[in-house]
Design an enzyme around this catalytic site. Structure first.
Site, short mmCIF file in Angstrom:
data_model
loop_
_atom_site.label_atom_id
_atom_site.label_comp_id
_atom_site.label_asym_id
_atom_site.label_seq_id
_atom_site.Cartn_x
_atom_site.Cartn_y
_atom_site.Cartn_z
N GLY A 22 22.89 -1.04 11.04
CA GLY A 22 23.52 -1.47 12.28
C GLY A 22 24.46 -0.47 12.92
CE1 TYR A 161 9.09 4.21 9.93
CE2 TYR A 161 7.15 4.16 11.35
CZ TYR A 161 8.47 3.84 11.12
OH TYR A 161 9.19 3.17 12.09
#
Length: 270
Positions: A22, A161
């Site tokens: 965040g 990924y």
């Protein structure tokens, strides 16, 4: 798993959202969305410098910044304890933290592979497992896993990924199947190309043009647009939605391979 009927949500209490990763980019935009909608927010990040800067930018008593490596079970459990001590509950978890290493299949090392899986997949599992008991005690809630368009369609250099994000999409379904009975909805966001500081550094002019050629909306998304999608899935507007993946991608997935030559032949107003 039996539904815990005795837990009834107290709507007079401010809801609490945990956002991993965040401290910047999409995660920070998600934190801003929750603050703007009356939540108390805990932002978790391993980058202490950016975490401190994000806490200063948000500048609110309703924000708790927690340094946490989400691939560490002990650190995740410690972070949950800090959130419950400060806010007393957890209503929403956004598994946003992620890492990326883009290399060809034969060049990805085992260390590369494990570092990606440790954060992108294992981290989401660990954070969910740690937060869910607190959410159940509060009467339920919502989890949103932030995957990627690379989890829906394959591409070069993304063997690790893309695989981690595809696994995260399926983890979402597994979680939704089990947690619905205790009042927790679980959904997934699959962002397409997003204009973050990292993208500005690594996307060349030719790469940007390639993306534009492959996308019906012909532009990058913004972190705020991804945050809006996350917010929708956490809101009462999505109260009957669980186990789903929402691609916020400007049509990138829908357009298939998007050959530029074929895109020139299009429907035009008469």
């Amino acid at each position: 798993m039996k539904k815990i009927k005795e837990n009834v949500r107290n709507e007079s209490v401010s809801k609490v959202a945990v956002v991993t990763g965040g401290a910047r980019g999409i995660g920070l935009a998600i934190a801003r969305w929750f603050l703007a909608h009356g939540y108390q927010v805990a932002i978790w990040d391993i980058d202490e410098k950016n975490l401190k800067a994000a806490r200063a930018e948000l500048n609110s008593e309703d924000v708790l910044a927690v340094s946490c490596d989400i691939s560490s079970p002990k650190q995740v459990q410690s972070a949950v304890r800090k959130v419950t001590k400060r806010f007393g509950r957890i209503d929403t978890l956004v598994n946003n933290a992620g890492v990326a290493i883009f290399k060809p299949l034969l060049e990805i090392s085992w260390k590369d592979w494990r570092s990606i899986m440790d954060v992108n997949l294992d981290g989401a599992f660990l954070c969910s497992q740690a937060c869910v008991p607190v959410m159940i005690a509060g009467g339920g809630g919502s989890i949103v896993n932030v995957a990627s368009i690379s989890g829906l369609r394959a591409s070069t250099l993304r063997v690790a990924y893309g695989t981690s994000k595809a696994a995260l999409i399926h983890l979402t379904k597994q979680q939704a199947a089990e947690l619905g009975e205790v009042g927790i909805r679980v959904n997934c966001i699959a962002p397409g190309p997003v204009l973050t500081e990292m993208a500005k550094l690594v996307h060349s002019t030719s790469i940007i043009q390639d993306y534009f050629d492959a996308m019906p909306l012909a532009r990058y998304g913004t972190p705020e647009e991804i945050a809006d999608g996350v917010g929708f899935l956490c809101s009462d507007a999505a109260r009957f939605v669980t186990g789903q993946t929402l691609a916020v991608d400007g049509g990138f997935d829908a357009s298939g391979i998007g050959l530029p030559t074929l895109r020139k032949v299009t429907v035009r107003p008469r």
